[in-house]
Design a protein around this motif. Structure first.
Motif, PDB file in Angstrom:
ATOM      1  N   GLN A 410       0.826  -1.206   0.000  1.00  0.00           N
ATOM      2  CA  GLN A 410       0.000   0.000   0.000  1.00  0.00           C
ATOM      3  C   GLN A 410       0.865   1.264   0.000  1.00  0.00           C
ATOM      4  O   GLN A 410       0.496   2.277  -0.608  1.00  0.00           O
ATOM      5  CB  GLN A 410      -0.938   0.006   1.219  1.00  0.00           C
ATOM      6  CG  GLN A 410      -1.956  -1.121   1.227  1.00  0.00           C
ATOM      7  CD  GLN A 410      -2.876  -1.091   0.017  1.00  0.00           C
ATOM      8  OE1 GLN A 410      -3.167  -0.030  -0.532  1.00  0.00           O
ATOM      9  NE2 GLN A 410      -3.328  -2.283  -0.414  1.00  0.00           N
ATOM     10  N   GLY A 411       2.011   1.202   0.647  1.00  0.00           N
ATOM     11  CA  GLY A 411       2.914   2.346   0.634  1.00  0.00           C
ATOM     12  C   GLY A 411       3.453   2.618  -0.755  1.00  0.00           C
ATOM     13  O   GLY A 411       3.600   3.787  -1.174  1.00  0.00           O
ATOM     14  N   GLU A 413       1.906   1.877  -3.555  1.00  0.00           N
ATOM     15  CA  GLU A 413       0.792   2.423  -4.318  1.00  0.00           C
ATOM     16  C   GLU A 413       0.562   3.888  -3.977  1.00  0.00           C
ATOM     17  O   GLU A 413       0.277   4.711  -4.856  1.00  0.00           O
ATOM     18  CB  GLU A 413      -0.470   1.607  -4.042  1.00  0.00           C
ATOM     19  CG  GLU A 413      -0.440   0.194  -4.595  1.00  0.00           C
ATOM     20  CD  GLU A 413      -0.331   0.191  -6.108  1.00  0.00           C
ATOM     21  OE1 GLU A 413      -1.109   0.928  -6.765  1.00  0.00           O
ATOM     22  OE2 GLU A 413       0.540  -0.530  -6.647  1.00  0.00           O
ATOM     23  N   THR A 414       0.698   4.198  -2.679  1.00  0.00           N
ATOM     24  CA  THR A 414       0.503   5.594  -2.256  1.00  0.00           C
ATOM     25  C   THR A 414       1.533   6.500  -2.903  1.00  0.00           C
ATOM     26  O   THR A 414       1.219   7.613  -3.369  1.00  0.00           O
ATOM     27  CB  THR A 414       0.594   5.689  -0.727  1.00  0.00           C
ATOM     28  OG1 THR A 414      -0.423   4.870  -0.138  1.00  0.00           O
ATOM     29  CG2 THR A 414       0.416   7.132  -0.263  1.00  0.00           C
ATOM     30  N   SER A 418       0.499   9.501  -5.434  1.00  0.00           N
ATOM     31  CA  SER A 418       0.814  10.884  -5.051  1.00  0.00           C
ATOM     32  C   SER A 418       1.776  11.529  -6.041  1.00  0.00           C
ATOM     33  O   SER A 418       1.656  12.724  -6.357  1.00  0.00           O
ATOM     34  CB  SER A 418       1.401  10.912  -3.637  1.00  0.00           C
ATOM     35  OG  SER A 418       2.588  10.155  -3.574  1.00  0.00           O
ATOM     36  N   ASN A 431       2.471  15.562  -0.004  1.00  0.00           N
ATOM     37  CA  ASN A 431       1.960  14.188  -0.063  1.00  0.00           C
ATOM     38  C   ASN A 431       3.016  13.218  -0.589  1.00  0.00           C
ATOM     39  O   ASN A 431       3.136  12.087  -0.116  1.00  0.00           O
ATOM     40  CB  ASN A 431       0.715  14.130  -0.946  1.00  0.00           C
ATOM     41  CG  ASN A 431      -0.461  14.839  -0.308  1.00  0.00           C
ATOM     42  OD1 ASN A 431      -0.555  14.930   0.913  1.00  0.00           O
ATOM     43  ND2 ASN A 431      -1.359  15.352  -1.142  1.00  0.00           N
ATOM     44  N   ALA A 435       4.770  10.187   1.510  1.00  0.00           N
ATOM     45  CA  ALA A 435       4.750   8.841   0.957  1.00  0.00           C
ATOM     46  C   ALA A 435       6.157   8.263   0.874  1.00  0.00           C
ATOM     47  O   ALA A 435       6.368   7.068   1.127  1.00  0.00           O
ATOM     48  CB  ALA A 435       4.103   8.850  -0.422  1.00  0.00           C
ATOM     49  N   SER A 438       7.272   7.386   4.481  1.00  0.00           N
ATOM     50  CA  SER A 438       6.509   6.243   4.987  1.00  0.00           C
ATOM     51  C   SER A 438       6.964   4.949   4.338  1.00  0.00           C
ATOM     52  O   SER A 438       7.134   3.920   5.019  1.00  0.00           O
ATOM     53  CB  SER A 438       5.014   6.464   4.734  1.00  0.00           C
ATOM     54  OG  SER A 438       4.545   7.592   5.439  1.00  0.00           O
TER      55      SER A 438
END
Length: 473
Positions: A410-411, A413-414, A418, A431, A435, A438
């Protein structure tokens, strides 16, 4: 430990019951019963654990090679082997007490007696005397009450304990090598994660620089991109230091210098296989599987034998003493029948009073036995705790790893979303910045979880005893 058990143990010893009858049931020493099973978990099966070469379940040839070298070269292991030989020598010395003491002596004696110490002077021919002697003498203690026998039994148990100490050193060494190797591979993968993120951040830095040159964004975006980029690069030196230290630790365990291992270990390899079903047996298996538990049991048996030996010292001791030889004034008649001398002297000695030495020796032996039983209890409790802790840590690490894999996905994809929105001018660079940070944290956490699972699995194998049951007879 209840007083009833101590009384029962003392009663058995007083009746002359062999301690081997007790050593066959070591669980009787413990102050409480062992649990019937471990905490339930689907990762484990309740059957006997594997015995030898547990590290081969990781399917890592390099680890197999390192442990093989360590077993041959490690100095601590070689010292443990020397201690086995010393204990065996002490056993042979103690067993020598069964045999008689035989001495051969010979010499020449010349004496002169005073002729004026009596009221009548002696003739001159009797004032001097010279003769030669040769004698073979022996003294043999008949071990009627078991004093020698119990001391030999005590030393035999200490010899067996030294073998289990060697086995424990073997288990510890293999686990230490595996630990250091797991740490090395974990750090190398963290280094790869950092390099991958640095490459990604460098691309994003180029994007922000191009957008700034085009007048689409401010200098702030470029500065923020640079701060993330250089922040990630700053982690590389400390990771390299950790990698070097892990290699140095492995070299020390292998009895080699670091330069001899650096080239071979610097090549990055995948983490060893660490997700697997484990055969842990039942808690009672620890009593025969863990060498430290077996060693503690041997120490109890040794102390029990010394209690019996100290009690035997209160009783009479029987000896058979004798000698045979020749004695003559003239060398030509030395081996004549008339020159023969001999003596046979069966002897009984009984120490009726020796201060308080016998009392205190028996008391000290009993206190040592009680202390060794308590130590056995502590070792068993510690063993059970270590297994439970390792099982819990391993299960938690596997669960965390499974979750973090989804978090990393998911990271990623984020970050993709972004960055695409940022390129289209639909979102701020903040953002993208969040990302990036993270994702780096997620990936590092995933590698750490994998490393923790591997370390917990190694600790679990170690706490189960490692399967080493080496006999060095």
């Amino acid at each position: 430990m209840s007083s009833n058990w101590f009384c029962f143990c003392a009663l058995l010893l007083g009746m002359g019951v062999p301690f081997s009858a007790l050593s066959q049931r070591p669980q009787q020493y413990t102050s409480q019963n062992l649990p019937d099973s471990w905490s339930e978990d689907s990762c484990y099966v309740q059957k006997l654990p594997i015995y030898d070469d547990w590290w081969k379940s990781f399917e890592d040839p390099m680890l197999d090679t390192l442990i093989s070298i360590a077993i041959s070269n490690n100095n601590n292991l070689l010292m443990a082997e020397k201690r086995i030989r010393m204990a065996k020598t002490q056993l042979r010395i103690q067993q020598g007490s069964y045999a008689p003491v035989v001495q051969l002596s010979g010499g020449w004696v010349k004496t002169k007696n005073s002729g004026t110490i009596t009221s009548q002077e002696l003739p001159a021919s009797t004032e001097r005397n010279d003769y030669g002697t040769a004698q073979l003498s022996t003294s043999w203690e008949i071990d009627l009450f078991g004093s020698i026998r119990n001391r030999v039994k005590s030393q035999k148990e200490l010899y067996a304990a030294s073998q289990d100490e060697y086995n424990a050193a073997m288990v510890a060494l293999c686990a230490q090598v595996a630990d250091a190797y797991a740490t090395l591979r974990t750090l190398q993968h963290q280094y790869q994660v950092a390099e991958k993120n640095i490459a990604s951040q460098q691309v994003i830095l180029g994007i922000t620089q191009a957008r700034y040159n085009s007048g689409l964004v401010s200098q702030l975006d470029v500065s923020q991109a640079k701060s993330v980029y250089f922040s990630t690069r700053s982690t590389l030196p400390s990771i390299r230091t950790g990698i070097d230290q892990a290699i140095h630790t492995i070299a020390l365990l292998l009895g080699l210098f670091p330069d001899e291992m650096k080239e071979r270990l610097s090549v990055v390899q995948p983490l060893p296989l660490h997700i697997q079903g484990i055969a842990v047996g039942i808690p009672a298996d620890l009593l025969r599987q863990r060498p430290d538990v077996r060693s503690a049991e041997r120490n109890v048996a040794s102390s029990a034998a010394l209690v019996g030996a100290s009690k035997s010292d209160w009783l009479p001791k029987f000896y058979v003493k004798g000698s045979v030889g020749f004695s003559s004034h003239e060398s030509s008649k030395f081996f004549n029948h008339n020159s023969l001398t001999y003596q046979i002297a069966p002897t009984v000695t009984w120490t009726l009073f020796q201060g308080t030495q016998l009392v205190q020796a028996t008391r000290a032996a009993r206190e040592q036995l009680d202390a060794d039983i308590l130590q056995f209890n502590e070792v068993v409790l510690t063993a059970v705790q270590e297994v439970e802790n390792a099982m819990s840590a391993y299960s938690s690490a596997i669960e965390e790893e499974v979750m973090l894999k989804e978090v990393v996905y998911q990271g990623e994809e984020t970050l993709k979303l972004s960055l695409r929105l940022y390129k289209e001018g639909l979102t701020s660079f903040q953002n993208v910045l969040d990302a990036q940070r993270s994702l780096l944290g997620y990936e590092n956490s995933l590698v750490s979880a994998q490393g923790n699972a591997l370390l917990a699995l190694i600790q679990l194998y170690k706490s189960l005893g490692g399967g080493w049951m080496v006999n060095n007879d």
